[in-house]
Write an enzyme that holds these catalytic residues in place. Structure first.
Site, PDB file in Angstrom:
ATOM      1  N   HIS A 146      -0.784  -6.052   4.226  1.00 25.74           N
ATOM      2  CA  HIS A 146       0.569  -5.492   5.072  1.00 25.74           C
ATOM      3  C   HIS A 146       0.298  -5.746   6.740  1.00 25.74           C
ATOM      4  O   HIS A 146       1.117  -5.695   7.401  1.00 25.74           O
ATOM      5  CB  HIS A 146       0.644  -3.977   4.824  1.00 25.74           C
ATOM      6  CG  HIS A 146       1.296  -3.637   3.409  1.00 25.74           C
ATOM      7  ND1 HIS A 146       2.243  -4.217   2.839  1.00 25.74           N
ATOM      8  CD2 HIS A 146       0.789  -2.901   2.601  1.00 25.74           C
ATOM      9  CE1 HIS A 146       2.672  -3.707   1.712  1.00 25.74           C
ATOM     10  NE2 HIS A 146       1.772  -2.811   1.404  1.00 25.74           N
ATOM     11  N   ASP A 186      -0.024  -7.386  -5.651  1.00 24.68           N
ATOM     12  CA  ASP A 186      -0.039  -6.193  -5.336  1.00 24.68           C
ATOM     13  C   ASP A 186       1.485  -5.675  -5.642  1.00 24.68           C
ATOM     14  O   ASP A 186       2.505  -6.521  -5.159  1.00 24.68           O
ATOM     15  CB  ASP A 186      -0.240  -5.960  -4.047  1.00 24.68           C
ATOM     16  CG  ASP A 186      -0.520  -4.565  -3.604  1.00 24.68           C
ATOM     17  OD1 ASP A 186      -1.427  -3.975  -3.271  1.00 24.68           O
ATOM     18  OD2 ASP A 186       0.612  -3.830  -3.106  1.00 24.68           O
ATOM     19  N   HIS A 188       3.299  -3.935  -3.827  1.00 18.74           N
ATOM     20  CA  HIS A 188       4.304  -4.082  -2.610  1.00 18.74           C
ATOM     21  C   HIS A 188       4.285  -5.430  -2.367  1.00 18.74           C
ATOM     22  O   HIS A 188       3.378  -6.221  -2.161  1.00 18.74           O
ATOM     23  CB  HIS A 188       3.297  -3.153  -1.691  1.00 18.74           C
ATOM     24  CG  HIS A 188       3.282  -1.907  -1.941  1.00 18.74           C
ATOM     25  ND1 HIS A 188       2.017  -1.181  -2.575  1.00 18.74           N
ATOM     26  CD2 HIS A 188       4.205  -0.757  -1.812  1.00 18.74           C
ATOM     27  CE1 HIS A 188       2.332  -0.142  -2.755  1.00 18.74           C
ATOM     28  NE2 HIS A 188       3.478   0.421  -2.417  1.00 18.74           N
ATOM     29  N   ASP A 279      -1.974  -1.999  -8.308  1.00 18.44           N
ATOM     30  CA  ASP A 279      -0.913  -0.963  -7.943  1.00 18.44           C
ATOM     31  C   ASP A 279       0.352  -1.074  -8.910  1.00 18.44           C
ATOM     32  O   ASP A 279       1.357  -0.552  -8.769  1.00 18.44           O
ATOM     33  CB  ASP A 279      -0.599  -0.159  -6.656  1.00 18.44           C
ATOM     34  CG  ASP A 279      -0.537  -1.260  -5.619  1.00 18.44           C
ATOM     35  OD1 ASP A 279      -0.244  -2.868  -6.188  1.00 18.44           O
ATOM     36  OD2 ASP A 279      -0.414  -1.130  -4.423  1.00 18.44           O
TER      37      ASP A 279
HETATM   38  N1  Q9C Z   1       7.524   7.004   2.498  1.00 17.80           N
HETATM   39  C1  Q9C Z   1      -1.036  -1.122  -0.268  1.00 17.80           C
HETATM   40  O1  Q9C Z   1      -0.823  -1.084  -1.510  1.00 17.80           O
HETATM   41  N2  Q9C Z   1       3.661   4.086   1.479  1.00 17.80           N
HETATM   42  N3  Q9C Z   1      -0.280  -0.468   0.734  1.00 17.80           N
HETATM   43  C2  Q9C Z   1       4.230   4.706   2.443  1.00 17.80           C
HETATM   44  C3  Q9C Z   1       6.315   6.096   2.916  1.00 17.80           C
HETATM   45  C4  Q9C Z   1       2.713   3.003   1.832  1.00 17.80           C
HETATM   46  C5  Q9C Z   1       0.458   0.721   0.155  1.00 17.80           C
HETATM   47  C6  Q9C Z   1       5.393   5.633   1.853  1.00 17.80           C
HETATM   48  C7  Q9C Z   1       2.167   2.082   0.806  1.00 17.80           C
HETATM   49  C8  Q9C Z   1       1.223   1.342   1.154  1.00 17.80           C
HETATM   50  C9  Q9C Z   1      -1.937  -1.948   0.193  1.00 17.80           C
HETATM   51 ZN    ZN Z   2       0.122  -1.974  -2.710  1.00 22.85          ZN
END
Ligand code: Q9C
Ligand code: ZN
Length: 650
Positions: A146, A186, A188, A279
Site C-alpha cells: 500500500h 493479498d 487488498h 489475508d
Molecule cells: N475502515 C494489508 O493487508 N483497513 N493492509 C482500514 C478502514 C486497513 C491492510 C479500514 C487494511 C490495510 C497490508
Molecule cells: Zn491486505
C-alpha cells in the site's frame, strides 16, 4: 554463476532462501493496543516452518537493512527521511488521528523494521536473480504494497516489493533481469505498486483483490480492471477486482487459469516477485475470503512454470495466525518441490467471478491476444449463485467482517462447497486429539452451567439456551486452582444473563490478587466451541479461532489476543500454567478492553442476582467456600475499583 542445487538422500532439491529477523517484531503499537498487523504474525510463520522441519532444508538469512538510495528508487527523499527520523520521536500517540485515517501506527522500532523489511526483500531478490538461490521467501513486516512514493498507508511504510523490482532493473543490469512479473494475491489492492510502475512496461503488475466497486480498502477506482497503465506501461497493469467477499480456491484458480497464466506465458518474465499476503485465507478477520493452504500451494505451483521457478515471495498482509502459518508452510513446500500438500477444490466459482474474469479479459485482450477468446459457456455456467447477504448497518470493519463470517459459515451447508466441509472436519479431528484445562472463574464454575456449553441446554438464571459443543463428551477431569489475577465484573447486560455485569479476570497478574477457578479438562476442539459460545458465535465455523499454532504461542507468551472481530468480549486466551503435560487456559478480555474498564469507558457493573448465585453455587458445590464466604468473595470483587498499574504483564 548458478550454483548446483543441493543434494541429500540422493534427491536433488531446490535452494530456497528464507529471511527471518526477530528485530522486525519490535515494530508495534505505541500503547500496546491490540492490532491485527502484530509482531506474532511473522513469529508464528517462522515457528511453524521450524516445527515442520523445513527451515533446516532452506538457506536461512538474517535481515538486511535497505539503503536509502534503493528506497529512493520508488519513494521520495522526504518520505524516506520521515520514516527514518520517526525513531527519534518522543510521543508516538500524538499522531493518532493521522494514523487512524491512514491505517498506520508507529513506535521507536518502526523505522528499523521498515528498513529491514525492504532490505530483506532486496537481498532475496538479488540472490535469486544471481542464481545463488532458486527462490526465496522474505518473512517480513511491516508490509509494503500500500505504501506510495510519498505516503505510508494500510500498515505499510516502504513498498518492499517495488523497491526490490526497481533495484534489479535500475541498479543491477549485470544480472540480466529485464522483465519482472509482480503477482499480488493479498486480499487488498496493491495501490502503491500499481502507481510506481504505472508507465513502466518492464514490470507487469497483476493484483487480485476484493474490490466491491471501490468499497473495500484501499477503496476508490484504483483497483478497477480499467486501470491498465499508461504510456509505455499501457496494458502492463492488470487488476482482478472481486465484487464480493467469500471468494475461495475456485475463484482464485479461475483467475489464474483464465487471466494470469496465459498472460504470464506471453510476457515471459525473467523473475517473479510475489506480494504474498495471506489475508484472502479462510478465517482471516479482515479479508472475509476463504482460500485454503492447498489453494495457495496450487497458485504458487502454477507460477513455478515461469522464469525457471525464480520466485521471490514477500509477506504482505494476513491476520489469522493459524491461517498464515499454514499457508506459508504450504508455499515453502512448493518452493522446495516437496510433495505438495493434499487437498481438493470441488467448489465452483461464484457467478460474479466469471463476470469479473470476462470483463478483465475483454479490457485487456488488445494487449494480450491470449485473452481474446470467449470462455466456453459450459465453463462459465458452472457457478455458485451469489448468496443474499444481510447488510450490517454499522460501518465498522470489524463488525462487517464478523457478520460476513457468520453469514459465510452459516451458508456452508446449503452452498455445498465440499472443500469447506473438509477443512471443517479436519480442524475438528486435529484439535480433538489435544487436551487442555479450561479454567473458569465466572458462572462456568458451576458445573451444570458449564455443561450447557458442552451438552447444550439452559440452567436457572440463563435467559436463553446454549447449543453446546459438537463433541458432547463430558470433561475428562475437574479440579480447582487459585491464581494471582484480579476478578471483576463489567458491562451493563449480556445476551445470556440479561442485565448486570459478567465476570472477567485481569490478564495481568498481581501477587495481591486471588481468583479461584474451576478447571475442566476438555479437548481443544471443545475449547473452541466454548469460545464460540462465550462470544455469541454459536455456529459451526470452518476454522478454529484458537488452533494449534495459537496454543503454542499462548504457552510461550502467556496471552494471545484473538481476532477482535471474532471474539469481542472473551477475546483473549491466557495460559495460567500447566498441570502435568496439559496447559491451563482461561478466556477473558484483551488488555485494551481492560484499559477501557479501568478508565470508565466501559462500565464496571456488579453482577445481577441470578448470575452471582451461579458463581456462588459453583464455589460452594466445589467445596471452596461456605455460602457466606462465597458471597463475600463475589461482593468484594464487585465493589473494588480496577487498577491496572503495578501489575506484571504476561
Ligand atoms: N475502515 C494489508 O493487508 N483497513 N493492509 C482500514 C478502514 C486497513 C491492510 C479500514 C487494511 C490495510 C497490508
Ligand atoms: Zn491486505
Amino acid at each position: 554463476m548458478p550454483e548446483k542445487p543441493s543434494e541429500s538422500n540422493g534427491k536433488v532439491h531446490r535452494k530456497v532462501g528464507l529471511v527471518y529477523d526477530e528485530t522486525m517484531c519490535k515494530h508495534d503499537t505505541p500503547d500496546g493496543e491490540a492490532h491485527p498487523e502484530r509482531p506474532d504474525r511473522i513469529r508464528v510463520i517462522w515457528d511453524n516452518l521450524q516445527l515442520a522441519g523445513v527451515t533446516q532444508r532452506c538457506v536461512v538469512l538474517g535481515g538486511t537493512k535497505a539503503e536509502d538510495a534503493h528506497l529512493q528508487l520508488v519513494h521520495t527523499k522526504d518520505h524516506v527521511n520521515l520514516v527514518k527520523s520517526s525513531t527519534n520521536k518522543k510521543d508516538y500517540q500524538s499522531d493518532r488521528v493521522a494514523s487512524l485515517v491512514n491505517s498506520i501506527y508507529l513506535n521507536g522500532s518502526t523505522s528499523e523494521a521498515a528498513y529491514l523489511a525492504a532490505g530483506s526483500v532486496v537481498e532475496v531478490a538479488e540472490k535469486v536473480a544471481k542464481g545463488e538461490l532458486d527462490s526465496g521467501f522474505a518473512i517480513v513486516r511491516p508490509p509494503g504494497h500500500h505504501a506510495e512514493a510519498d505516503e505510508a498507508m494500510g500498515f505499510c511504510f516502504f513498498n518492499n516489493v517495488a523497491v526490490a523490482a526497481s533495484y534489479l532493473l535500475d541498479e543491477r543490469p549485470d544480472l540480466g533481469v529485464k522483465k519482472i512479473l509482480v503477482v499480488d494475491w493479498d486480499v487488498h489492492h496493491g495501490n502503491g505498486t500499481q502507481k510506481m510502475f504505472w508507465e513502466d512496461p518492464r514490470v507487469l503488475v497483476f493484483s487480485v483483490h476484493r474490490h466491491e466497486d471501490g468499497g473495500f480498502y484501499p477503496g476508490g477506482d484504483d483497483g478497477s480492471y480499467n486501470m491498465v497503465g499508461e504510456g509505455p506501461g499501457e496494458g502492463f497493469n492488470i487488476n482482478v477486482p472481486w465484487e464480493q467477499g467469500r471468494c475461495g480456491d475456485a475463484d482464485y484458480l479461475a483467475a489464474w487459469d483464465h487471466i494470469l497464466i496465459p498472460v504470464a506465458k506471453e510476457f515471459n518474465p525473467d523473475i517473479i516477485l510475489l506480494s504474498a499476503g495471506f489475508d484472502a485465507a479462510i478465517g482471516d478477520p479482515l479479508g472475509g475470503c476463504r482460500v485454503t493452504p492447498y489453494g495457495y500451494s496450487v497458485m504458487l505451483k502454477k507460477l513455478m512454470e515461469f522464469a525457471q521457478g525464480k520466485i521471490v515471495m514477500a509477506l504482505e498482509g494476513g491476520y489469522n495466525l493459524d491461517s498464515i502459518a499454514k499457508s506459508s508452510l504450504a508455499c515453502v513446500q512448493v518452493l522446495l518441490e516437496d510433495n505438495p500438500i493434499q487437498g481438493s477444490s470441488e467448489a465452483i466459482p461464484f457467478m460474479s467471478t466469471w463476470r469479473v474474469i470476462q470483463a478483465v479479459r475483454k479490457r485487456l485482450c488488445a494487449y494480450w491476444p491470449s485473452l481474446a477468446d470467449e470462455l466456453p459457456s459450459k465453463l462459465t455456467n458452472q457457478k455458485t449463485p451469489t448468496p443474499i447477504v444481510l447488510t450490517s448497518n454499522s460501518n465498522s470493519e470489524a463488525k462487517d467482517n464478523a457478520h460476513e463470517l457468520l453469514d459465510q459459515m452459516s451458508k456452508l451447508n446449503i452452498e455445498n462447497h465440499q472443500g469447506d466441509t473438509k477443512v471443517s472436519r479436519s480442524w475438528r479431528s486435529d484439535l480433538s486429539k489435544v487436551d487442555v484445562w479450561y479454567a473458569s472463574f465466572g458462572s462456568n464454575m458451576w458445573k451444570p452451567r458449564f455443561l450447557c456449553y458442552i451438552q447444550g441446554g439452559q440452567v436457572e438464571g440463563m435467559t436463553k439456551p446454549c447449543v453446546g459443543s459438537m463433541d458432547k463428551s463430558p470433561p475428562k477431569g475437574i479440579t480447582w486452582g487459585t491464581y494471582p489475577n484480579r476478578l471483576f465484573f463489567g458491562r451493563e447486560s449480556t445476551n445470556v444473563w440479561g442485565k448486570g455485569g459478567v465476570a472477567f479476570t485481569n490478564p495481568l497478574t498481581n501477587p495481591n490478587d486471588q481468583t479461584h477457578m474451576c478447571l475442566y479438562r476438555i479437548t481443544l476442539e471443545q475449547f473452541n466451541d466454548v469460545l464460540f459460545q462465550e462470544n455469541g458465535l454459536n455456529v459451526d465455523f470452518a476454522s478454529p479461532i484458537f488452533g494449534l499454532t495459537a496454543l503454542q504461542l499462548v504457552e510461550k507468551n502467556g496471552s494471545t489476543p484473538l481476532e477482535a472481530a471474532l471474539a469481542p468480549w472473551y477475546g483473549n486466551v491466557v495460559c495460567l500454567g500447566r498441570e502435568g503435560d496439559v496447559p491451563i487456559l482461561t478466556m477473558t478480555c484483551t488488555l485494551s478492553v481492560i484499559e477501557k474498564f479501568a478508565s470508565g469507558e466501559v462500565p464496571l457493573s456488579p453482577p445481577a442476582k441470578a448470575y452471582a448465585n451461579t458463581l456462588i453455587r459453583g464455589l460452594v458445590e466445589g467445596g471452596i467456600f461456605s455460602e457466606e464466604e462465597a458471597e463475600a468473595y463475589i461482593d468484594n470483587a464487585a465493589s473494588k475499583p480496577l487498577y491496572i498499574n503495578g501489575a506484571s504483564r504476561f
